[in-house]
Design a protein around this motif. Structure first.
Motif, PDB file in Angstrom:
ATOM      1  N   VAL A 120      -4.981  34.868 -42.594  1.00 20.01           N
ATOM      2  CA  VAL A 120      -6.124  35.221 -42.638  1.00 20.01           C
ATOM      3  C   VAL A 120      -7.194  34.090 -43.344  1.00 20.01           C
ATOM      4  N   PRO A 121      -6.657  33.624 -44.667  1.00 17.49           N
ATOM      5  CA  PRO A 121      -7.642  32.496 -45.231  1.00 17.49           C
ATOM      6  C   PRO A 121      -7.847  31.567 -44.457  1.00 17.49           C
ATOM      7  N   GLY A 122      -7.039  30.782 -43.584  1.00 15.78           N
ATOM      8  CA  GLY A 122      -7.176  29.800 -42.710  1.00 15.78           C
ATOM      9  C   GLY A 122      -8.407  30.194 -41.761  1.00 15.78           C
ATOM     10  N   VAL A 123      -8.070  31.320 -41.185  1.00 14.41           N
ATOM     11  CA  VAL A 123      -9.106  31.644 -40.098  1.00 14.41           C
ATOM     12  C   VAL A 123     -10.572  31.915 -40.626  1.00 14.41           C
ATOM     13  N   VAL A 124     -10.683  32.230 -41.718  1.00 17.22           N
ATOM     14  CA  VAL A 124     -11.843  32.846 -42.443  1.00 17.22           C
ATOM     15  C   VAL A 124     -12.464  31.330 -42.719  1.00 17.22           C
ATOM     16  N   GLU A 125     -11.784  30.276 -43.139  1.00 22.72           N
ATOM     17  CA  GLU A 125     -12.157  28.975 -43.395  1.00 22.72           C
ATOM     18  C   GLU A 125     -12.720  28.337 -42.031  1.00 22.72           C
ATOM     19  N   LYS A 126     -12.084  28.596 -41.011  1.00 23.18           N
ATOM     20  CA  LYS A 126     -12.348  28.136 -39.617  1.00 23.18           C
ATOM     21  C   LYS A 126     -13.523  28.627 -39.346  1.00 23.18           C
ATOM     22  N   VAL A 127     -13.625  29.873 -39.577  1.00 16.75           N
ATOM     23  CA  VAL A 127     -15.036  30.599 -38.934  1.00 16.75           C
ATOM     24  C   VAL A 127     -16.221  30.242 -39.790  1.00 16.75           C
ATOM     25  N   LYS A 128     -16.107  29.767 -40.789  1.00 17.52           N
ATOM     26  CA  LYS A 128     -17.137  29.465 -41.859  1.00 17.52           C
ATOM     27  C   LYS A 128     -17.435  28.085 -41.334  1.00 17.52           C
ATOM     28  N   ASP A 129     -16.692  27.278 -41.181  1.00 22.55           N
ATOM     29  CA  ASP A 129     -16.733  25.948 -40.716  1.00 22.55           C
ATOM     30  C   ASP A 129     -17.534  25.840 -39.350  1.00 22.55           C
ATOM     31  N   ALA A 130     -17.210  26.632 -38.457  1.00 25.97           N
ATOM     32  CA  ALA A 130     -17.957  26.805 -37.297  1.00 25.97           C
ATOM     33  C   ALA A 130     -19.205  27.259 -37.273  1.00 25.97           C
ATOM     34  N   LYS A 131     -19.558  28.118 -38.216  1.00 23.27           N
ATOM     35  CA  LYS A 131     -20.955  28.522 -38.418  1.00 23.27           C
ATOM     36  C   LYS A 131     -21.751  27.512 -38.781  1.00 23.27           C
ATOM     37  N   GLU A 132     -21.162  26.795 -39.752  1.00 25.15           N
ATOM     38  CA  GLU A 132     -21.892  25.515 -40.250  1.00 25.15           C
ATOM     39  C   GLU A 132     -22.166  24.592 -39.736  1.00 25.15           C
ATOM     40  N   GLU A 133     -21.393  24.311 -38.509  1.00 25.96           N
ATOM     41  CA  GLU A 133     -21.569  23.468 -37.557  1.00 25.96           C
ATOM     42  C   GLU A 133     -22.325  24.060 -36.359  1.00 25.96           C
ATOM     43  N   GLU A 134     -22.833  25.397 -36.520  1.00 27.93           N
ATOM     44  CA  GLU A 134     -23.528  25.915 -35.266  1.00 27.93           C
ATOM     45  C   GLU A 134     -22.790  26.088 -33.969  1.00 27.93           C
ATOM     46  N   THR A 135     -21.367  26.239 -34.013  1.00 26.51           N
ATOM     47  CA  THR A 135     -20.507  26.573 -32.934  1.00 26.51           C
ATOM     48  C   THR A 135     -20.432  27.968 -32.612  1.00 26.51           C
ATOM     49  N   ASP A 136     -20.705  28.513 -31.400  1.00 28.58           N
ATOM     50  CA  ASP A 136     -20.565  29.709 -31.013  1.00 28.58           C
ATOM     51  C   ASP A 136     -19.368  30.472 -31.331  1.00 28.58           C
ATOM     52  N   ILE A 137     -19.130  31.539 -31.767  1.00 32.13           N
ATOM     53  CA  ILE A 137     -18.196  32.025 -32.167  1.00 32.13           C
ATOM     54  C   ILE A 137     -18.015  33.677 -31.357  1.00 32.13           C
ATOM     55  N   VAL A 138     -16.796  33.956 -30.811  1.00 30.13           N
ATOM     56  CA  VAL A 138     -16.575  35.165 -30.211  1.00 30.13           C
ATOM     57  C   VAL A 138     -15.227  35.808 -30.887  1.00 30.13           C
ATOM     58  N   PHE A 139     -15.486  36.943 -31.169  1.00 33.26           N
ATOM     59  CA  PHE A 139     -14.212  37.717 -31.402  1.00 33.26           C
ATOM     60  C   PHE A 139     -13.572  38.612 -30.396  1.00 33.26           C
ATOM     61  N   THR A 140     -12.414  38.566 -30.190  1.00 28.05           N
ATOM     62  CA  THR A 140     -11.785  39.515 -29.294  1.00 28.05           C
ATOM     63  C   THR A 140     -11.245  40.747 -29.907  1.00 28.05           C
ATOM     64  N   ARG A 141     -11.131  41.924 -29.556  1.00 27.62           N
ATOM     65  CA  ARG A 141     -10.504  42.949 -29.977  1.00 27.62           C
ATOM     66  C   ARG A 141      -9.791  43.880 -29.128  1.00 27.62           C
ATOM     67  N   ASP A 142      -8.565  43.837 -29.255  1.00 26.10           N
ATOM     68  CA  ASP A 142      -7.719  44.708 -28.654  1.00 26.10           C
ATOM     69  C   ASP A 142      -7.926  46.091 -28.815  1.00 26.10           C
ATOM     70  N   THR A 143      -8.085  46.883 -27.891  1.00 30.03           N
ATOM     71  CA  THR A 143      -8.853  48.232 -27.740  1.00 30.03           C
ATOM     72  C   THR A 143      -8.045  49.131 -26.499  1.00 30.03           C
ATOM     73  N   HIS A 144      -7.449  50.074 -27.555  1.00 33.10           N
ATOM     74  CA  HIS A 144      -6.657  51.046 -26.449  1.00 33.10           C
ATOM     75  C   HIS A 144      -7.527  52.627 -26.942  1.00 33.10           C
ATOM     76  N   GLY A 145      -6.839  53.547 -25.898  1.00 33.00           N
ATOM     77  CA  GLY A 145      -7.388  54.872 -26.325  1.00 33.00           C
ATOM     78  C   GLY A 145      -6.226  55.773 -26.683  1.00 33.00           C
ATOM     79  N   GLU A 146      -6.596  56.824 -27.005  1.00 28.65           N
ATOM     80  CA  GLU A 146      -5.640  57.981 -27.557  1.00 28.65           C
ATOM     81  C   GLU A 146      -4.429  58.001 -26.564  1.00 28.65           C
ATOM     82  N   ASP A 147      -4.678  57.568 -25.491  1.00 24.52           N
ATOM     83  CA  ASP A 147      -3.489  57.832 -24.365  1.00 24.52           C
ATOM     84  C   ASP A 147      -2.638  56.606 -24.213  1.00 24.52           C
ATOM     85  N   TYR A 148      -2.479  55.739 -25.358  1.00 22.46           N
ATOM     86  CA  TYR A 148      -1.941  54.359 -25.080  1.00 22.46           C
ATOM     87  C   TYR A 148      -0.679  54.416 -24.646  1.00 22.46           C
TER      88      TYR A 148
END
Length: 170
Positions: free
Chosen positions: A28-56
């Motif tokens: 987690v801390p390394g990913v946070v740093e990676k995201v912060k660096d990307a923001k500073e460099e004006e790199t686009d960032i997209v998060f994916t989110r695993d998404t399931h329903g109640e019927d999983y």
């Protein structure tokens, strides 16, 4: 050069929830740093989110992995707290790889794409391969220090698979 950072499934259930591991917590801390660096460099960032329903548990995935996780709207579905301040673009995905992510990247003609997140051996590898198929000439890389697998052994195996498919391992 058009850059994209893809943060794969950094959700509570994968970090310290129902499918969490000590290795996931550690990145987690390394990913946070990676995201912060990307923001500073004006790199686009997209998060994916695993998404399931109640019927999983009734789905094919649920029958093969009968551990309820990432049910939409639950705390386990949420991006981990340390990363929440950086979330702008999210792609919800019902399975391991996201064709929507691949189309998003191809439409924007990214030349450099880096992936970080969870799990190396399931969702990271699936999305890296889909991105490579959608953008065969893009430089696609995975930061191994900002990824964790289901096990350390499967993490290493997934990195080798990606390497064989011309995805750079950092």
């Amino acid at each position: 050069m058009k850059k994209l950072l893809v943060v794969v499934d950094m959700q509570k259930d994968f970090v310290d929830g129902s499918l969490g591991t000590p290795e996931a917590v550690e990145i987690v801390p390394g990913v946070v740093e990676k995201v912060k660096d990307a923001k500073e460099e004006e790199t686009d960032i997209v998060f994916t989110r695993d998404t399931h329903g109640e019927d999983y548990l009734k789905t094919q995935e649920g029958r093969k992995l009968p551990v309820v996780h990432c049910v939409e709207g639950t705390p386990g579905w949420e991006i981990v707290g340390a990363l929440k301040p950086y979330v702008e673009k999210v792609i919800d995905k019902p399975t391991f790889g996201s064709t929507q992510l691949a189309h998003f990247a191809a439409q924007r003609k990214y030349t450099d794409i880096e992936l970080v997140g969870l799990c190396t051996d399931i969702c990271v590898v699936s999305n890296a391969l889909l991105l490579k198929a959608a953008l065969p000439e893009a430089n696609i890389s995975v930061d191994a220090s900002c990824c964790a697998g289901v096990t350390p052994e499967s993490h290493k195996a997934a990195l080798e698979t990606m390497k064989m498919c011309q995805i750079d391992i950092l």
